[in-house]
Design an enzyme around this catalytic site. Structure first.
Site, PDB file in Angstrom:
ATOM      1  N   LYS A 275       0.851  -1.186   0.000  1.00 14.24           N
ATOM      2  CA  LYS A 275       0.000   0.000   0.000  1.00 14.24           C
ATOM      3  C   LYS A 275       0.895   1.247   0.000  1.00 14.24           C
ATOM      4  O   LYS A 275       1.885   1.305   0.719  1.00 14.24           O
ATOM      5  CB  LYS A 275      -0.904  -0.032   1.242  1.00 14.24           C
ATOM      6  CG  LYS A 275      -2.079   0.898   1.161  1.00 14.24           C
ATOM      7  CD  LYS A 275      -3.198   0.503   2.125  1.00 14.24           C
ATOM      8  CE  LYS A 275      -4.314   1.531   2.045  1.00 14.24           C
ATOM      9  NZ  LYS A 275      -5.548   1.110   2.674  1.00 14.24           N
ATOM     10  N   GLU A 361     -19.939  -3.389  10.328  1.00 14.92           N
ATOM     11  CA  GLU A 361     -20.820  -2.457  11.027  1.00 14.92           C
ATOM     12  C   GLU A 361     -21.868  -3.187  11.854  1.00 14.92           C
ATOM     13  O   GLU A 361     -22.165  -2.802  12.983  1.00 14.92           O
ATOM     14  CB  GLU A 361     -21.498  -1.522  10.015  1.00 14.92           C
ATOM     15  CG  GLU A 361     -20.553  -0.512   9.353  1.00 14.92           C
ATOM     16  CD  GLU A 361     -19.678  -1.076   8.244  1.00 14.92           C
ATOM     17  OE1 GLU A 361     -19.901  -2.228   7.822  1.00 14.92           O
ATOM     18  OE2 GLU A 361     -18.764  -0.361   7.792  1.00 14.92           O
ATOM     19  N   ARG A 389     -25.598  -0.093   7.006  1.00 15.64           N
ATOM     20  CA  ARG A 389     -25.333  -1.536   7.050  1.00 15.64           C
ATOM     21  C   ARG A 389     -25.795  -2.167   8.367  1.00 15.64           C
ATOM     22  O   ARG A 389     -25.909  -3.378   8.463  1.00 15.64           O
ATOM     23  CB  ARG A 389     -23.820  -1.779   6.932  1.00 15.64           C
ATOM     24  CG  ARG A 389     -23.229  -1.589   5.568  1.00 15.64           C
ATOM     25  CD  ARG A 389     -23.200  -2.919   4.833  1.00 15.64           C
ATOM     26  NE  ARG A 389     -22.954  -2.746   3.424  1.00 15.64           N
ATOM     27  CZ  ARG A 389     -21.760  -2.917   2.845  1.00 15.64           C
ATOM     28  NH1 ARG A 389     -20.725  -3.264   3.559  1.00 15.64           N
ATOM     29  NH2 ARG A 389     -21.641  -2.760   1.546  1.00 15.64           N
TER      30      ARG A 389
HETATM   31  C1  LIG Z   1     -19.194  -0.555   4.435  1.00 21.01           C
HETATM   32  C2  LIG Z   1     -17.954   0.291   4.440  1.00 21.01           C
HETATM   33  N1  LIG Z   1     -17.317   0.520   5.617  1.00 21.01           N
HETATM   34  C3  LIG Z   1     -16.202   1.280   5.628  1.00 21.01           C
HETATM   35  C4  LIG Z   1     -15.712   1.823   4.474  1.00 21.01           C
HETATM   36  C5  LIG Z   1     -14.519   2.755   4.503  1.00 21.01           C
HETATM   37  N2  LIG Z   1     -13.391   2.155   3.771  1.00 21.01           N
HETATM   38  C6  LIG Z   1     -13.073   2.530   2.515  1.00 21.01           C
HETATM   39  S1  LIG Z   1     -11.764   1.717   1.915  1.00 21.01           S
HETATM   40  C7  LIG Z   1     -11.560   0.899   3.358  1.00 21.01           C
HETATM   41  C8  LIG Z   1     -10.418  -0.056   3.528  1.00 21.01           C
HETATM   42  C9  LIG Z   1     -10.524  -1.180   2.596  1.00 21.01           C
HETATM   43  O1  LIG Z   1      -9.404  -1.969   2.789  1.00 21.01           O
HETATM   44  P1  LIG Z   1      -8.977  -2.976   1.669  1.00 21.01           P
HETATM   45  O2  LIG Z   1     -10.175  -3.661   1.142  1.00 21.01           O
HETATM   46  O3  LIG Z   1      -7.914  -3.847   2.212  1.00 21.01           O
HETATM   47  O4  LIG Z   1      -8.463  -2.044   0.513  1.00 21.01           O
HETATM   48  P2  LIG Z   1      -7.113  -1.166   0.438  1.00 21.01           P
HETATM   49  O5  LIG Z   1      -7.547   0.251   0.596  1.00 21.01           O
HETATM   50  O6  LIG Z   1      -6.188  -1.614   1.514  1.00 21.01           O
HETATM   51  O7  LIG Z   1      -6.593  -1.414  -0.905  1.00 21.01           O
HETATM   52  C10 LIG Z   1     -12.530   1.238   4.288  1.00 21.01           C
HETATM   53  C11 LIG Z   1     -12.632   0.708   5.650  1.00 21.01           C
HETATM   54  C12 LIG Z   1     -16.417   1.563   3.286  1.00 21.01           C
HETATM   55  N3  LIG Z   1     -16.031   2.087   2.123  1.00 21.01           N
HETATM   56  N4  LIG Z   1     -17.521   0.791   3.295  1.00 21.01           N
END
Ligand SMILES: Cc1ncc(C[n+]2csc(CCOP(=O)(O)OP(=O)(O)O)c2C)c(N)n1
Length: 615
Positions: A275, A361, A389
């Site tokens: 990342k 959530e 959610r």
């Molecule tokens: C239901 C929901 N909860 C929280 C988020 C906020 N959110 C956006 S990206 C993310 C992290 C996702 O992590 P990952 O799938 O590992 O992707 P990366 O950014 O590390 O590539 C979060 C928690 C969201 N978009 N949707």
């Protein structure tokens, strides 16, 4: 090639690995300089440059459907599909979306913003294909954080059982959600990575070990491997598993994507990426500060406009929690939003009382019930949009048990650049009809402390305290000086010609202007949306027009509840007007502009009031 000139991904087919590598460098440089100007999801995008290019080289979008989970990591996809020239408008009013957007490109086959939907959406597409929809391969690109969330795990379980379909799941494992990943799935991925390292170690060291000892070491290694990995989790779920691959190495990516293309079974390709790759500040980040950024100076990594002298409401709440935790024991739960909700300080000070459940959530709210039922206080910090959610958990698990729990609804109202998928304007109707539910929305930081004092110290059931994505002057508030504000409204001005009921941070400006200009408006701060303050409602002059303003969707909002109350009492007004969002999805754009567009800024509200008392 200049990335601005890219029209569609077809040119990738002819590129050699060397050329792909130099394209990656150009895209990274473009992303860095562009995001330094506009801000955006920096780290996730820097990590997936090679994987996205390789996908577009091997597969044929838009006939093949590439579904990116969340969609926050799609900047390279946007560049490859001809949108580089719009990056100056990224996440701005009327600009390029920060997520996938079907209206932007035929290559954006599904839109999200909330996580963990890609597998189910892809499964749906495969079922559509079965009934004749004209589409090719279906590829779901999902991060390790998103995969650990309920909707993704449900779909993973479902898809794997159907060997007739051929989903290609790319698991992008960077060991991070926004912050560090949590949970057993994340540990399991670590074990898979270790297994690969062990294999490599054996290959390189095997020959160095004297022959008589080789068998012995093999036995020991086998035992360790069995202990570490067991069967592959994904194979057990019905998938052909590939990996883990270096997600920055074109040779392996292209090879495995080509093999997967020919597979007839559901498959998971596990890629490991870094990342924030390519920018030292984001590469080092372990807490999520570089996940989403505002404009910054590339050399120093410092924000261009540091938020000096102001604090976010999230920070105000986090400070309350930290002060409160010094006085008594309670839990704070976040579903993966520690960084956005500014809870890092609390986590450092009280690690044992801080629970990050990951993108879960529903789990967060049901857990709160389990904690609360045991008479331990609990605060769940959750963005308004993600609360959607958790509806069932709040209704069925919390409110029905009438458990004492405080829900901090962050990002209530318009959110700016994240736009349509993230607007915090639907939670009021979502919660309002739930029995045993109390809902508050303070007008300023002091009132926030007063309401939190009530919520923690005096309230008995579930109480939701909403607060916006806004900043206030950085004053220090002292919990010991904050008196609890129980459910009640306040009458702020006494005018003779129109009554204005509203809640939220514009109340302070409204009060000031009404007083300064001596406007004939009675202004009421409905700081508790539920319950209604019947005592104050009874005092309202029903011979004069009534204006109700809410930064929320109108259907089922505060206005509709107040009107229902008056209808039930058989009280009629000469005129009632409601201002809010009328049955719509509100696109991205900076808050002030969007409030103006929807007639919800202070000037528009006062104009509307004036129209009411003039007619
Ligand atoms: C239901 C929901 N909860 C929280 C988020 C906020 N959110 C956006 S990206 C993310 C992290 C996702 O992590 P990952 O799938 O590992 O992707 P990366 O950014 O590390 O590539 C979060 C928690 C969201 N978009 N949707």
């Amino acid at each position: 090639m200049n990335v601005i000139d890219i029209k569609d991904p077809s040119f990738l087919k002819a590129l050699s690995i060397k050329e792909l590598e130099s394209l990656s460098e150009e895209i990274r440089a473009f992303l860095m300089s562009s995001l330094a100007e506009t801000g955006g999801h920096l780290s996730s995008n820097l990590g997936v440059v090679e994987a996205t290019i390789a996908l577009h080289k091997v597969f044929d979008s838009p006939h093949d459907k590439i579904i990116f989970d969340v969609g926050h990591q799609t900047y390279t996809h946007k560049i490859l599909t001809g949108r580089a020239n719009q990056f100056a408008t990224l996440r701005k009013t009327d600009g390029l979306s920060g997520f996938l957007k079907r209206s932007e490109s035929q290559h954006d086959c599904f839109e999200a913003g909330h996580s963990s939907t890609s597998l189910a959406a892809g499964a749906g597409m495969l079922y559509a294909k079965n009934l004749g929809a004209n589409l090719g391969h279906v590829i779901m690109f999902i991060g390790d954080g998103a995969l650990a969330s309920g909707p993704a795990l449900e779909a993973l379980n479902f898809i794997g059982h159907d060997a007739q379909k051929h989903p290609i799941i790319i698991l992008n494992d960077n060991e991070m959600s926004i912050s560090k990943n949590i949970g057993h799935l994340s540990r399991m991925l670590t074990k898979i990575r270790m297994r690969k390292s062990l294999r490599r170690l054996r290959k390189t060291t095997g020959k160095l070990i004297p022959k008589p000892f080789r068998n012995l070491t093999l036995k020991v290694e086998k035992r360790i491997r069995g202990f570490i990995s067991g069967h592959s989790y994904f194979e057990d779920l019905g998938y052909t598993y590939f990996g883990p691959l270096d997600g920055h190495d074109y040779k392996s990516l292209l090879k495995v994507f080509e093999i997967a293309k020919k597979e007839a079974q559901p498959c998971v390709i596990h890629i490991r990426t870094q990342k924030g790759r390519g920018y030292p500040h984001s590469e080092k980040d372990t807490v999520g500060s570089w996940h989403g950024v505002s404009p910054f100076n590339i050399e120093t990594g410092e924000p261009i406009k540091p938020q000096n002298g102001v604090k976010s409401y999230s920070k105000i709440v986090a400070e309350y929690l930290t002060q409160k935790a010094a006085l008594e024991s309670f839990y704070v739960i976040t579903p993966a939003m520690m960084s956005g909700s500014e809870l890092r300080e609390f986590q450092v000070a009280y690690p044992q009382r801080f629970i990050d459940v990951g993108i879960a959530e529903q789990t967060a709210l049901t857990m709160a019930s389990g904690i609360g039922l045991n008479h331990i206080k609990v605060f769940v910090s959750i963005y308004s949009t993600f609360l959607q959610r958790a509806y069932d958990a709040i209704l069925h698990d919390l409110a029905r048990h009438d458990v004492h729990a405080v829900i901090g609804i962050d990002r209530a109202g318009l959110v700016g650049g994240d736009g349509e998928t993230h607007q915090g304007i639907y939670d009021i109707p979502l919660l309002y009809h739930i029995p045993n539910m109390t809902i508050a929305h303070p007008k300023n930081a002091e009132e926030m402390y007063g309401i939190l004092q009530y919520a923690f110290n005096e309230h008995k059931g579930v109480i939701a305290v909403r607060y916006p994505r806004e900043f206030v002057p950085a004053i220090e508030l002292d919990i010991s000086k904050s008196l609890a504000i129980p459910p009640s409204w306040e009458r702020l001005t006494d005018g003779k010609t129109v009554t204005l009921i509203t809640f939220g941070t514009h109340i302070e400006s409204l009060t000031r202007i009404i007083k300064e200009r001596k406007l004939p408006i009675t202004l009421i701060n409905a700081r508790y949306l539920k319950p209604l303050d019947i005592n104050i409602l009874k005092t309202i002059d029903s011979t004069k027009p009534l204006l109700i303003v809410e930064e929320s969707t109108l259907n089922g909002g505060l206005g509709s509840v107040i009107i229902s109350y008056f209808a039930d009492q058989n009280i009629r007004f000469p005129k009632i007007k409601r201002l809010g969002f009328d049955d719509c999805f509100v696109p991205q754009g900076d808050r002030e502009t969007m409030l103006m567009r929807y007639g919800l800024d202070v000037d528009s509200i006062l104009e509307e009031a004036e129209k009411l008392y003039e007619t």
